[in-house]
Motif scaffolding. Structure first.
Motif, PDB file in Angstrom:
ATOM      1  N   TYR A  61      31.504  36.366  61.795  1.00 25.03           N
ATOM      2  CA  TYR A  61      30.422  35.478  62.211  1.00 25.03           C
ATOM      3  C   TYR A  61      29.090  35.952  61.641  1.00 25.03           C
ATOM      4  CZ  TYR A  61      32.699  32.539  65.767  1.00 25.03           C
ATOM      5  OH  TYR A  61      33.451  31.620  66.421  1.00 25.03           O
ATOM      6  N   VAL A  62      28.309  34.999  61.173  1.00 26.11           N
ATOM      7  CA  VAL A  62      26.922  35.295  60.869  1.00 26.11           C
ATOM      8  C   VAL A  62      26.141  35.107  62.159  1.00 26.11           C
ATOM      9  CG1 VAL A  62      27.026  34.701  58.446  1.00 26.11           C
ATOM     10  CG2 VAL A  62      26.655  32.905  60.123  1.00 26.11           C
ATOM     11  N   PRO A  63      25.009  35.738  62.334  1.00 25.49           N
ATOM     12  CA  PRO A  63      24.289  36.641  61.429  1.00 25.49           C
ATOM     13  C   PRO A  63      24.834  38.063  61.386  1.00 25.49           C
ATOM     14  CG  PRO A  63      22.844  35.736  63.162  1.00 25.49           C
ATOM     15  CD  PRO A  63      24.224  35.417  63.547  1.00 25.49           C
ATOM     16  N   LEU A  64      25.835  38.387  62.234  1.00 24.75           N
ATOM     17  CA  LEU A  64      26.310  39.775  62.223  1.00 24.75           C
ATOM     18  C   LEU A  64      26.833  40.167  60.842  1.00 24.75           C
ATOM     19  CD1 LEU A  64      26.851  42.337  63.842  1.00 24.75           C
ATOM     20  CD2 LEU A  64      29.084  41.432  64.428  1.00 24.75           C
ATOM     21  N   GLN A  94      22.135  42.252  59.006  1.00 26.31           N
ATOM     22  CA  GLN A  94      22.842  42.964  60.062  1.00 26.31           C
ATOM     23  C   GLN A  94      23.990  43.812  59.538  1.00 26.31           C
ATOM     24  OE1 GLN A  94      21.895  43.138  63.164  1.00 26.31           O
ATOM     25  NE2 GLN A  94      20.179  41.752  62.870  1.00 26.31           N
ATOM     26  N   PRO A 119      18.743  31.662  60.232  1.00 21.52           N
ATOM     27  CA  PRO A 119      17.945  30.691  60.998  1.00 21.52           C
ATOM     28  C   PRO A 119      16.455  30.785  60.675  1.00 21.52           C
ATOM     29  CG  PRO A 119      19.125  32.208  62.461  1.00 21.52           C
ATOM     30  CD  PRO A 119      19.504  32.567  61.068  1.00 21.52           C
ATOM     31  N   ASP A 156      21.728  27.984  59.347  1.00 16.01           N
ATOM     32  CA  ASP A 156      22.330  27.722  60.649  1.00 16.01           C
ATOM     33  C   ASP A 156      23.588  28.564  60.850  1.00 16.01           C
ATOM     34  OD1 ASP A 156      23.074  26.753  63.037  1.00 16.01           O
ATOM     35  OD2 ASP A 156      23.567  24.734  62.354  1.00 16.01           O
ATOM     36  N   ALA A 157      23.611  29.301  61.965  1.00 16.41           N
ATOM     37  CA  ALA A 157      24.763  30.152  62.246  1.00 16.41           C
ATOM     38  C   ALA A 157      25.976  29.337  62.689  1.00 16.41           C
ATOM     39  CB  ALA A 157      24.403  31.176  63.329  1.00 16.41           C
ATOM     40  N   ILE A 158      25.734  28.178  63.309  1.00 17.22           N
ATOM     41  CA  ILE A 158      26.852  27.383  63.820  1.00 17.22           C
ATOM     42  C   ILE A 158      27.607  26.722  62.667  1.00 17.22           C
ATOM     43  CG2 ILE A 158      27.480  25.462  65.311  1.00 17.22           C
ATOM     44  CD1 ILE A 158      26.505  27.673  66.915  1.00 17.22           C
TER      45      ILE A 158
END
Lengths: 334, 668
Positions: free
Chosen positions: B156-159, B164, B250, B255-257
């Motif tokens: 998953y982003v932003p991780l 990050q 973001p 957009d992370a979603i």
């Protein structure tokens, strides 16, 4: 199925902390609705499962009897078989539709936004701690704390969720389901506690090194007690009176502490780390990782990486009497 | 080289044809032969063995995770190592084991089951394997060099973004995905063309074995699902990290979603990509060992397609905790609930088949029964987590870990082990040991339940996933210890399996062409099959050709294919009417060199962006070599790769098309 498993677990000497952080001990209306849905689904699933396995065993037994008797397999598709499979399919669809309708009705009751005046709390996820800001009708009512959320019993609480760095997920199983905190988006969730108590929650979305040690506590208390707590929390930190605490405050201001932490009523005003204005009133340190005792606090200040490797707090080399003074000061922040 | 009129091959002696085919198809010897092989059986075998290697390594990761979690505040591994362990475990099991082992099985079985000589594009097939091997090696070598991805198999982003996750761990993951996607898409193309155009004459759509249907369904699913993850990881995430595009940031309007939608649009169907072939295995095993046709064949086929279709409408149920409008959630809940119906229908049909049949309780059949018993638990909890309010309580907890291990172990590993016991004699010519097989089965069955059943309770007790430790006050210690003990039982069963394989591959009972009395075409040839699969291509007159053949005491075959060239028959997509003859390519080194070029491109790009240019140049050269025009040989030239031999004296007019004849010696 579940009961059998619990019995098996008990036989093996399992002793589970029941109300600590559990879906099965609902303490609010939403968790209770979901719990009812779970029990319904569990019973139906157990029955369906038992019937399926029994049917399989019966079929295998029938078939092997035929093999023993030296009979050939039934050729072609008998009408009885078609009827049985159609019946099984029809019952499956019916059960699923009932479940679907029940599930959607539970969904409507649990996610609808409460109309009665909710308490609004802004919750921001950081790697790896929770920033909790209470907002009120006027800006003067705002105050910030960390990792411990006090709420009044019987009043809906609306959480406005944001994340500072990566995605986190806010979840207190005894009260309600989870909701993600997403950088760049504001989300919300609400719940209500019906019984006073201390409920533990934990970040549920993997968020890096210390995802495991990112817990929080929800303290549900009667309204009068909550009011007292809120008033005390709104107050600035009292200036230290004890000479050791006075020295401790000087240590705080001169060392790296003040670069990241905020203490209302002092010059320390950074919000990079948790707010320490009322640190001593909190139950735990390092986001629910260790109890808030003098010894643990000392260990955390000197070497946080040993307790929570990867945490963003650096180690602090302090002279022993400086550390003692600092501890005295921090413990006076009630 | 001699020129002569094309001889009539009707009525020739089958032994003469076999000898000629052996000369035409003789594999090259030695290492060079191994590197240049394009035989689908040779490639699929190494594909399967490679997948099993990744399975064992990822399983070791799982065992280490279980050890770490066996008691609270354990200090066996720290968070950094633990995060790598579970990320590599998940990534390897999904990308390097469960899906590729299923496509690898299909690459072995489909040409045999549809009765042809090889997959449609043998050299492309070899490329797929080499690319897959590169991806797997890249992931595991990086992991053992402490450079393994540590952001979760979903990244998953932003991780997983550049801020990050600095360093190259996430890049390793993203490029490993690239390799497996290329390999997966290649396998899908192979399967689709082989099933549609290479079926034996007479194998109309309503006579295709259920396993072949399942392979076809997943091939289409791969083509629709995998580009999504290829774009989101290879392109968008890798570019965010390598050249600072801001798709997912973001702060810059990203957009992370978006990432989650694109990832799960692939990753949910992926679960069904690995599970649907399992259904096919179970159908073949049940059919053979009950000794009767599967009940409800058309319904079974439709169920496979329905599952494959609805699987694309489920992805948002991985995202119920994100802000998704309620109406949208309702749609995905309904789809998630209703996908249980086709699986249920198939289970009912198998039960009816067993009821009406004469079951023989071999190890393979036990795995099929075990599949129903274990998978059904996962299916039922799957219906539960389709519910939004309930899912919000158990999402990302050990309840979900329990759920999907029941689904994947029940739906993938049980049928796969069953398939190993079933087809091992076809692949290696010797039977696996039944007694060790039963030990393997029962240990695995007990181990899986002891490991994963307690996890349901742990999840309900609030234990989240992907935590490297927990505090004693949670009270999760005992159930975790129980699960760890279960993991040792699973490890013991896998050791039994390995012993069985090593023992049986040399010393097992000799199988013969059809040890189980199965009805489908792969059992009509020798075990292991010759490089050309069938000396004479079979012609199919029913859905269970070998059973029909044993009644009629003969298996109809096609004659008239050339034996001096690697010729195969192309048939029509619907009714498998012979259309034309084509020639398969011979051994080639270019697939391997192309894979090297692709490897240089994507592995190099992790460190230096200009590697794209170097890799592109290398790939261009490899492509030129690959596509270099081959000598075309006129139809009337009789030519053999190894020896130009005089053509037999012309025997009248050449046949216009291959004709069907009956040859009693090919019947089982």
């Amino acid at each position: 199925m579940k009961r059998a498993a619990v019995c098996a677990a008990l036989l093996l000497g399992a002793c589970r902390g029941a109300t600590y952080q559990s879906v099965l001990e609902p303490k609010g209306p939403q968790a209770a609705h979901v719990h009812q849905l779970w029990r319904f689904a569990l019973v139906v699933a157990a029955v369906v499962y038992a019937l399926t396995v029994l049917a399989l065993l019966w079929a295998a037994w029938r078939g092997s009897r035929r093999a023993r008797d030296g009979m050939p397999p039934v050729e072609g598709d008998r009408p009885g078989m078609t009827r049985a499979v159609s019946l099984g399919t029809g019952v499956t669809v019916a059960i699923l539709l009932v479940f679907l309708v029940y599930d959607l009705s539970v969904g409507r009751t649990t996610t609808g936004v409460p109309i009665r005046d909710p308490l609004t709390i802004e919750l921001t996820g950081h790697q790896w701690w929770w920033e909790v800001t209470y907002s009120g009708p006027s800006p003067r009512d705002r105050f910030t704390t960390a990792n411990e959320i006090h709420i009044p019993v019987g009043r809906p609480v609306l959480f406005v969720l944001n994340a500072d760095d990566v995605i986190h997920s806010f979840w207190v199983p005894n009260l309600a389901g989870k909701k993600d905190l997403i950088p760049g988006r504001t989300t919300s969730v609400w719940f209500q506690a019906d019984t006073p108590g201390v409920y533990r929650g934990q970040c549920a979305e993997f968020c890096g090194y210390q995802h495991a040690k990112m817990a929080l506590f929800v303290v549900a208390e009667p309204t009068s007690q909550y009011r007292q707590w809120a008033e005390a929390s709104l107050a600035q930190a009292a200036p230290p009176s004890d000479p050791a605490a006075v020295r401790g405050q000087q240590v705080f201001m001169k060392s790296s502490c003040a670069l990241c932490h905020n203490i209302e009523g002092t010059l320390a005003g950074s919000h990079a780390g948790p707010d320490l204005t009322h640190l001593a009133s909190r139950r735990t340190l390092a986001a629910g990782t260790i109890r808030n005792t003098r010894g643990n606090l000392a260990g955390w200040i000197v070497d946080p990486q040993r307790i929570k490797p990867g945490a963003h707090m650096p180690p602090n080399q302090l002279a022993p009497d400086d550390l003692e003074a600092l501890l005295t000061y921090l413990q006076s922040l009630r | 080289m001699t020129t002569a009129a094309l001889p009539d091959r009707r009525g020739r002696d089958i032994e003469v044809e076999r000898a000629e085919l052996a000369a035409t198809w003789r594999p090259r010897p030695g290492l060079w032969g191994w590197l240049t092989s394009v035989d689908h059986k040779s490639i699929a075998k190494r594909y399967i063995i490679t997948c099993m290697l990744w399975f064992l390594l990822a399983g070791v990761n799982a065992a280490l995770m279980r050890l770490q979690l066996s008691r609270p505040e354990n200090s066996l591994v720290g968070p950094d190592r633990y995060n790598q362990l579970f990320t590599v475990h998940g990534s390897a099991m999904m990308f390097l084991f469960a899906v590729p082992v299923m496509t690898a099985m299909a690459l072995y079985l489909v040409p045999l089951m549809v009765g042809t000589r090889d997959v449609a594009y043998p050299r492309l097939n070899a490329l797929g394997y080499w690319v897959f091997l590169t991806g797997g090696l890249f992931l595991f070598v990086s992991f053992y060099l402490n450079m393994g991805p540590d952001q979760g198999w979903f990244s998953y982003v932003p991780l997983a973004g550049p801020q990050q996750s600095p360093g190259h761990r996430v890049d390793v993951w993203a490029q490993m995905v690239t390799f497996t996607e290329i390999a997966g898409l290649i396998a899908a193309v192979e399967i689709i063309v082989t099933v549609f155009k290479l079926r034996a004459p007479g194998m109309s759509l309503n006579r295709i074995p259920l396993y072949v249907w399942s392979a076809l369904v997943i091939a289409f699913m791969i083509i629709f699902a995998m580009p999504s993850v290829a774009i989101v990881s290879t392109l968008m995430l890798a570019m965010d990290r390598l050249v600072a595009t801001q798709f997912f940031n973001p702060a810059e309007g990203g957009d992370a979603i978006l990432y989650q939608h694109m990832f799960w649009f692939f990753a949910h169907p992926e679960v069904y990509i690995m599970f649907i072939p399992g259904l096919g295995f179970v159908s073949e095993i049940v059919e053979t060992f009950t000794g009767r046709k599967i009940f409800g064949y058309p319904v079974m086929v439709l169920s496979l397609f329905l599952t494959g279709f609805v699987a694309f409408g489920l992805w948002v149920h991985h995202m119920f905790a994100t802000p998704i409008p309620q109406l949208g959630q309702t749609f995905f809940t309904a789809a998630s609930v209703l996908i249980a119906v086709p699986s249920g229908v198939q289970i009912f049909c198998w039960i009816a088949t067993i009821w009406a049949g004469r079951p023989r309780f071999t190890t393979a059949f036990l795995w099929a029964l075990g599949f129903i018993v274990v998978f059904t638990i996962g299916g039922l909890t799957g219906v539960m987590v389709a519910s939004v309010p309930f899912d919000l309580q158990v999402h990302d907890t050990y309840f979900v870990v329990a759920h999907f291990h029941y689904v994947i172990i029940g739906g993938v590993l049980f049928p796969l082990f069953g398939a190993f016991y079933f087809w091992f004699p076809k692949i290696f010519g010797r039977l696996l040991d039944e007694r060790l097989g039963k030990w393997h089965f029962w240990l695995f069955f007990v181990g899986v339940n002891v490991t994963f059943f307690p996890m349901h309770l742990l999840g309900l007790d609030g234990m989240p996933r992907r935590v490297y430790t927990y505090i004693p006050e949670t009270g999760w210690g005992d159930l975790n210890m129980l699960a760890t003990v279960g993991s040792w039982i699973i490890a013991a069963s896998v050791v039994v399996f390995l012993v069985n394989v090593l023992k049986s591959v040399r010393g097992g009972a000799v199988a013969g062409p059809n040890p189980w009395g199965s009805p489908s075409l792969e059992w009509a040839t020798s075990s292991p099959p010759e490089p050309w699969n069938f000396t004479r291509i079979p012609a199919v007159e029913s859905r269970t050709p070998l059973w029909t053949a044993s009644e009629a005491a003969e298996l109809p075959v096609v004659t008239g294919l050339r034996t001096d060239r690697r010729e195969f028959l192309v048939t029509s997509a619907l009714d498998a009417v012979p259309e034309s003859r084509h020639e398969l390519p011979e051994e080639s080194i270019w697939p391997l060199l192309m894979a090297v070029a692709i490897g240089v491109t994507f592995i190099g790009a992790v460190w230096r962006f200009w590697a794209y240019g170097v890799g592109f140049a290398m790939a261009t050269i490899a492509f030129a070599g690959w596509a270099w025009p081959r000598r075309t040989r006129p139809e009337d030239v009789v030519w053999s790769r190894r020896r130009a031999r005089p053509a037999p004296a012309p025997l009248g007019a050449p046949p216009a098309a291959p004709s069907a004849a009956r040859s009693p010696e090919a019947a089982p």
